[in-house]
Write a protein that holds these residues in place. Structure first.
Motif, PDB file in Angstrom:
ATOM      1  N   SER A 216       0.789  -1.235   0.000  1.00 23.07           N
ATOM      2  CA  SER A 216       0.000   0.000   0.000  1.00 23.07           C
ATOM      3  C   SER A 216       0.822   1.287   0.000  1.00 23.07           C
ATOM      4  O   SER A 216       0.520   2.199  -0.781  1.00 23.07           O
ATOM      5  CB  SER A 216      -0.971   0.009   1.178  1.00 23.07           C
ATOM      6  N   PRO A 217       1.871   1.428   0.844  1.00 25.05           N
ATOM      7  CA  PRO A 217       2.603   2.703   0.823  1.00 25.05           C
ATOM      8  C   PRO A 217       3.291   2.961  -0.518  1.00 25.05           C
ATOM      9  O   PRO A 217       3.346   4.109  -0.979  1.00 25.05           O
ATOM     10  CB  PRO A 217       3.642   2.569   1.931  1.00 25.05           C
ATOM     11  N   ILE A 218       3.771   1.920  -1.158  1.00 21.88           N
ATOM     12  CA  ILE A 218       4.437   2.078  -2.451  1.00 21.88           C
ATOM     13  C   ILE A 218       3.420   2.417  -3.530  1.00 21.88           C
ATOM     14  O   ILE A 218       3.637   3.310  -4.352  1.00 21.88           O
ATOM     15  CB  ILE A 218       5.255   0.819  -2.807  1.00 21.88           C
TER      16      ILE A 218
ATOM     17  N   TYR B   9      13.994   1.240  -7.898  1.00 18.60           N
ATOM     18  CA  TYR B   9      13.628   1.803  -6.598  1.00 18.60           C
ATOM     19  C   TYR B   9      13.661   0.651  -5.595  1.00 18.60           C
ATOM     20  O   TYR B   9      12.955  -0.335  -5.774  1.00 18.60           O
ATOM     21  CB  TYR B   9      12.208   2.372  -6.631  1.00 18.60           C
ATOM     22  N   ARG B  10      14.457   0.798  -4.545  1.00 21.46           N
ATOM     23  CA  ARG B  10      14.538  -0.202  -3.475  1.00 21.46           C
ATOM     24  C   ARG B  10      13.897   0.384  -2.222  1.00 21.46           C
ATOM     25  O   ARG B  10      14.467   1.261  -1.590  1.00 21.46           O
ATOM     26  CB  ARG B  10      15.986  -0.593  -3.198  1.00 21.46           C
ATOM     27  N   PHE B  11      12.704  -0.102  -1.904  1.00 20.57           N
ATOM     28  CA  PHE B  11      11.936   0.406  -0.770  1.00 20.57           C
ATOM     29  C   PHE B  11      12.171  -0.468   0.459  1.00 20.57           C
ATOM     30  O   PHE B  11      12.125  -1.694   0.374  1.00 20.57           O
ATOM     31  CB  PHE B  11      10.440   0.357  -1.069  1.00 20.57           C
ATOM     32  N   THR B  12      12.367   0.178   1.604  1.00 19.96           N
ATOM     33  CA  THR B  12      12.362  -0.483   2.898  1.00 19.96           C
ATOM     34  C   THR B  12      11.122   0.020   3.628  1.00 19.96           C
ATOM     35  O   THR B  12      10.955   1.242   3.787  1.00 19.96           O
ATOM     36  CB  THR B  12      13.625  -0.148   3.713  1.00 19.96           C
ATOM     37  N   LEU B  13      10.261  -0.898   4.013  1.00 16.61           N
ATOM     38  CA  LEU B  13       9.011  -0.534   4.682  1.00 16.61           C
ATOM     39  C   LEU B  13       9.102  -0.850   6.164  1.00 16.61           C
ATOM     40  O   LEU B  13       9.741  -1.827   6.568  1.00 16.61           O
ATOM     41  CB  LEU B  13       7.842  -1.300   4.062  1.00 16.61           C
ATOM     42  N   GLU B  14       8.447  -0.004   6.963  1.00 21.78           N
ATOM     43  CA  GLU B  14       8.377  -0.221   8.408  1.00 21.78           C
ATOM     44  C   GLU B  14       7.077   0.389   8.907  1.00 21.78           C
ATOM     45  O   GLU B  14       6.789   1.558   8.619  1.00 21.78           O
ATOM     46  CB  GLU B  14       9.580   0.446   9.090  1.00 21.78           C
ATOM     47  N   ASP B  15       6.295  -0.380   9.644  1.00 22.56           N
ATOM     48  CA  ASP B  15       5.022   0.103  10.197  1.00 22.56           C
ATOM     49  C   ASP B  15       4.131   0.731   9.122  1.00 22.56           C
ATOM     50  O   ASP B  15       3.581   1.820   9.302  1.00 22.56           O
ATOM     51  CB  ASP B  15       5.265   1.108  11.332  1.00 22.56           C
ATOM     52  N   ASP B  16       3.994   0.059   7.989  1.00 18.40           N
ATOM     53  CA  ASP B  16       3.143   0.485   6.874  1.00 18.40           C
ATOM     54  C   ASP B  16       3.531   1.872   6.335  1.00 18.40           C
ATOM     55  O   ASP B  16       2.679   2.659   5.917  1.00 18.40           O
ATOM     56  CB  ASP B  16       1.659   0.434   7.252  1.00 18.40           C
ATOM     57  N   ALA B  17       4.838   2.161   6.372  1.00 15.48           N
ATOM     58  CA  ALA B  17       5.352   3.427   5.830  1.00 15.48           C
ATOM     59  C   ALA B  17       6.668   3.139   5.113  1.00 15.48           C
ATOM     60  O   ALA B  17       7.328   2.127   5.373  1.00 15.48           O
ATOM     61  CB  ALA B  17       5.579   4.445   6.944  1.00 15.48           C
ATOM     62  N   ILE B  18       7.034   4.046   4.224  1.00 20.87           N
ATOM     63  CA  ILE B  18       8.329   3.940   3.551  1.00 20.87           C
ATOM     64  C   ILE B  18       9.383   4.516   4.485  1.00 20.87           C
ATOM     65  O   ILE B  18       9.378   5.713   4.774  1.00 20.87           O
ATOM     66  CB  ILE B  18       8.318   4.693   2.202  1.00 20.87           C
ATOM     67  N   LYS B  19      10.261   3.664   4.978  1.00 20.46           N
ATOM     68  CA  LYS B  19      11.331   4.084   5.894  1.00 20.46           C
ATOM     69  C   LYS B  19      12.557   4.522   5.132  1.00 20.46           C
ATOM     70  O   LYS B  19      13.284   5.424   5.540  1.00 20.46           O
ATOM     71  CB  LYS B  19      11.660   2.924   6.849  1.00 20.46           C
ATOM     72  N   ALA B  20      12.833   3.840   3.998  1.00 20.79           N
ATOM     73  CA  ALA B  20      13.982   4.182   3.173  1.00 20.79           C
ATOM     74  C   ALA B  20      13.660   3.861   1.719  1.00 20.79           C
ATOM     75  O   ALA B  20      12.912   2.946   1.417  1.00 20.79           O
ATOM     76  CB  ALA B  20      15.216   3.406   3.629  1.00 20.79           C
ATOM     77  N   LEU B  21      14.260   4.643   0.843  1.00 24.07           N
ATOM     78  CA  LEU B  21      14.119   4.437  -0.592  1.00 24.07           C
ATOM     79  C   LEU B  21      15.454   4.747  -1.233  1.00 24.07           C
ATOM     80  O   LEU B  21      16.001   5.838  -1.053  1.00 24.07           O
ATOM     81  CB  LEU B  21      13.028   5.349  -1.175  1.00 24.07           C
ATOM     82  N   GLU B  22      15.982   3.773  -1.962  1.00 22.05           N
ATOM     83  CA  GLU B  22      17.209   3.967  -2.720  1.00 22.05           C
ATOM     84  C   GLU B  22      16.855   3.933  -4.199  1.00 22.05           C
ATOM     85  O   GLU B  22      16.270   2.972  -4.685  1.00 22.05           O
ATOM     86  CB  GLU B  22      18.223   2.861  -2.407  1.00 22.05           C
ATOM     87  N   ILE B  23      17.226   5.003  -4.919  1.00 20.37           N
ATOM     88  CA  ILE B  23      16.920   5.114  -6.342  1.00 20.37           C
ATOM     89  C   ILE B  23      18.219   5.098  -7.118  1.00 20.37           C
ATOM     90  O   ILE B  23      19.135   5.865  -6.833  1.00 20.37           O
ATOM     91  CB  ILE B  23      16.167   6.435  -6.659  1.00 20.37           C
ATOM     92  N   THR B  24      18.284   4.192  -8.122  1.00 18.64           N
ATOM     93  CA  THR B  24      19.451   4.149  -9.006  1.00 18.64           C
ATOM     94  C   THR B  24      18.968   4.060 -10.450  1.00 18.64           C
ATOM     95  O   THR B  24      17.902   3.520 -10.727  1.00 18.64           O
ATOM     96  CB  THR B  24      20.366   2.942  -8.698  1.00 18.64           C
ATOM     97  N   ALA B  25      19.774   4.611 -11.339  1.00 16.65           N
ATOM     98  CA  ALA B  25      19.446   4.577 -12.767  1.00 16.65           C
ATOM     99  C   ALA B  25      20.244   3.492 -13.427  1.00 16.65           C
ATOM    100  O   ALA B  25      21.265   3.071 -12.951  1.00 16.65           O
ATOM    101  CB  ALA B  25      19.748   5.911 -13.415  1.00 16.65           C
TER     102      ALA B  25
END
Length: 128
Positions: free
Chosen positions: A26-28, A112-128
């Motif tokens: 859901s957060p993503i 996009y590499r998402f790290t989720l915690e407690d139904d929220a995006i805690k970290a996002l790493e974006i690379t091309a």
């Protein structure tokens, strides 16, 4: 909880165009949908207050910095990320696809590499 996100139309091997659906947490899904509308406030909602976004090695911390990034580098060039693949890897949700907009080289494929915690995006790493 996962949401189904309908991504861009994709061409099939027989030359037909079909809608492709991705099952995104859901957060993503909320972030991707808000990005498609270029709605900065809605793009921020799924992020934790202390979220860390790393954009090709540059660290952006917290919602105030995220807002500035989204306003100056996403909305200003109408950059819309359209994911076409998703997988789970090392505790992260990895989403890949092109971003289209008014910027040099458009479209550019991103991961996009998402790290989720407690139904929220805690970290996002974006690379091309």
């Amino acid at each position: 909880m996962a949401s189904t996100l309908t991504a861009n139309s994709v061409a099939t091997a027989k030359g037909r165009t079909e809608q492709m659906s991705l099952e995104l947490p859901s957060p993503i899904a909320a972030y991707v949908a808000a990005n498609a509308r270029l709605d900065v406030s809605a793009m921020l909602e799924p992020f934790a207050a202390d979220a860390l976004l790393t954009d090709n090695g540059r660290a952006i911390l917290g919602r105030a910095e995220l807002r500035r990034l989204f306003e100056e580098e996403v909305v200003a060039v109408k950059a819309i990320f359209t994911p076409d693949t998703v997988r789970h890897e090392d505790g992260q949700v990895v989403v890949e696809g092109p971003a289209h907009g008014d910027f040099k080289g458009s479209p550019i494929r991103f991961t996009y590499r998402f790290t989720l915690e407690d139904d929220a995006i805690k970290a996002l790493e974006i690379t091309a």
